[in-house]
Design an enzyme around this catalytic site. Structure first.
Site, PDB file in Angstrom:
ATOM      1  N   HIS A   9       0.832  -1.205   0.000  1.00 16.98           N
ATOM      2  CA  HIS A   9       0.000   0.000   0.000  1.00 16.98           C
ATOM      3  C   HIS A   9       0.866   1.255   0.000  1.00 16.98           C
ATOM      4  CE1 HIS A   9      -3.555   2.451   1.362  1.00 16.98           C
ATOM      5  NE2 HIS A   9      -2.577   3.184   1.894  1.00 16.98           N
ATOM      6  N   GLU A  10       1.808   1.325   0.932  1.00 15.93           N
ATOM      7  CA  GLU A  10       2.661   2.510   1.020  1.00 15.93           C
ATOM      8  C   GLU A  10       3.570   2.627  -0.197  1.00 15.93           C
ATOM      9  OE1 GLU A  10       1.956   4.687   3.122  1.00 15.93           O
ATOM     10  OE2 GLU A  10       0.625   3.440   4.333  1.00 15.93           O
ATOM     11  N   HIS A  13       1.880   4.724  -2.773  1.00 14.71           N
ATOM     12  CA  HIS A  13       2.069   6.152  -2.507  1.00 14.71           C
ATOM     13  C   HIS A  13       3.442   6.617  -2.998  1.00 14.71           C
ATOM     14  CE1 HIS A  13      -1.531   7.001  -0.234  1.00 14.71           C
ATOM     15  NE2 HIS A  13      -1.276   6.081   0.679  1.00 14.71           N
ATOM     16  N   GLU A  39      -4.679   7.884  -2.613  1.00 19.19           N
ATOM     17  CA  GLU A  39      -5.114   6.593  -2.086  1.00 19.19           C
ATOM     18  C   GLU A  39      -5.544   5.645  -3.207  1.00 19.19           C
ATOM     19  OE1 GLU A  39      -4.496   5.548   0.723  1.00 19.19           O
ATOM     20  OE2 GLU A  39      -4.132   7.373   1.865  1.00 19.19           O
TER      21      GLU A  39
END
Length: 302
Positions: A9-10, A13, A39
């Protein structure tokens, strides 16, 4: 799996920030344009890429190399089902795709009540616990696993949580558009995400804050269509439903207004609900709520 998918997930980003056009560096335009767009990148990599069959086929051999004893008998199909298991849970970052937005709804409802003045910070733990029971059917054992699990409110990020839900929905449309230009599954199964990264860089990342968030999204996907996200989620639900229908002794009621499946397990022949529940946990390794949670008529169901 919790920390692994948080890293993915990160990473989404990070990829966004690292691929903003270099000409925008050190300017006020040199970053992500909105948190919903941001997101959408992280949730796209975490779920649409990270929980796909193709990615599981790449990830499992690596995990077996590092955890040979724990995963010696794990098949690719079992691993895929494990990382896509849907069940009510306490922790937002560990929630599956089907239930994730319910976690967001709890937080959004509480934020609205706070701003309306109908609850105070002192009321938050009890209000949180009540909504988790109402929305997800789970009892919150402590504030650590409840209202204190996120850092957002403590950091002043009020109103942030809906960006996760919007970003998740955006991702379904990214996938549809991306599939028009490249074989996404083949790219992921190869273990090299270069083609996917380049597509996102060309369509989204390089613009930084040069475009309005809505205009940026629509330039890639056209108007926002939440029904595409619903269709994407229904594929996951239908996979589980079809798999269970193939199990002798279990009858499945088709789910329409819920993410939960109602299973008639009486055909399995267990003498008690306790024996059925034990088998579902220890042998079938299925996430479930006991049918008895809904009253005595639920005996033999899950």
């Amino acid at each position: 799996a919790s920390s692994l998918y948080s890293v993915v997930h990160e990473g989404g980003h990070a990829l966004y920030e690292l691929h903003v056009g270099r000409e925008l560096s050190r300017t006020c335009l040199g970053g992500g344009v909105s948190m919903a767009i941001h997101e959408s990148q992280s949730r796209f990599y975490e779920n649409i890429i990270g929980r796909s069959r193709a990615f599981c086929s790449v990830l499992l051999p690596w995990l077996k190399e590092h955890f040979p004893e724990q995963l010696v008998d794990m098949t690719e199909e079992q691993f895929y089902r494990m990382v896509n298991r849907s069940q009510p849970s306490l922790i937002r970052t560990e929630a599956d795709e089907l239930t994730y937005c319910l976690h967001i709804m709890v937080r959004y409802e509480l934020e609205k009540q706070m701003f309306a003045g109908t609850i105070t910070a002192h009321d938050l733990p009890a209000a949180w616990n009540r909504l988790y029971k109402e929305y997800l059917g789970v009892d919150v054992p402590s504030d650590r696993e409840g209202v204190l699990q996120d850092s957002h409110w403590a950091n002043g990020n009020i109103g942030y949580f809906p960006s996760y839900a919007i970003g998740s929905a955006y991702g379904a449309q990214y996938l549809l558009e991306m599939q028009k230009d490249l074989d996404v599954e083949a790219a992921v199964r190869s273990g090299k995400l270069t083609a996917i990264n380049r597509w996102l860089e060309e369509k989204i990342w390089k613009y930084g804050c040069m475009k309005d968030p809505v205009a940026l999204f629509e330039s890639v996907c056209g108007p926002f269509r939440p029904e595409e996200y619903v269709a994407y989620l229904e594929k996951n639900r239908d996979l589980v439903e079809q798999t269970l229908k193939d199990v002798p002794g279990i009858e499945v009621t088709h789910a329409e207004g819920t993410y939960l499946l109602w299973l008639d397990c009486r055909g399995l022949g267990f003498e008690s609900q306790k024996a059925l529940d034990k088998w579902l946990v220890e042998i079938a390794k299925l996430g479930f709520n006991s049918g008895m949670s809904f009253g005595p008529e639920g005996e033999g169901y899950a």
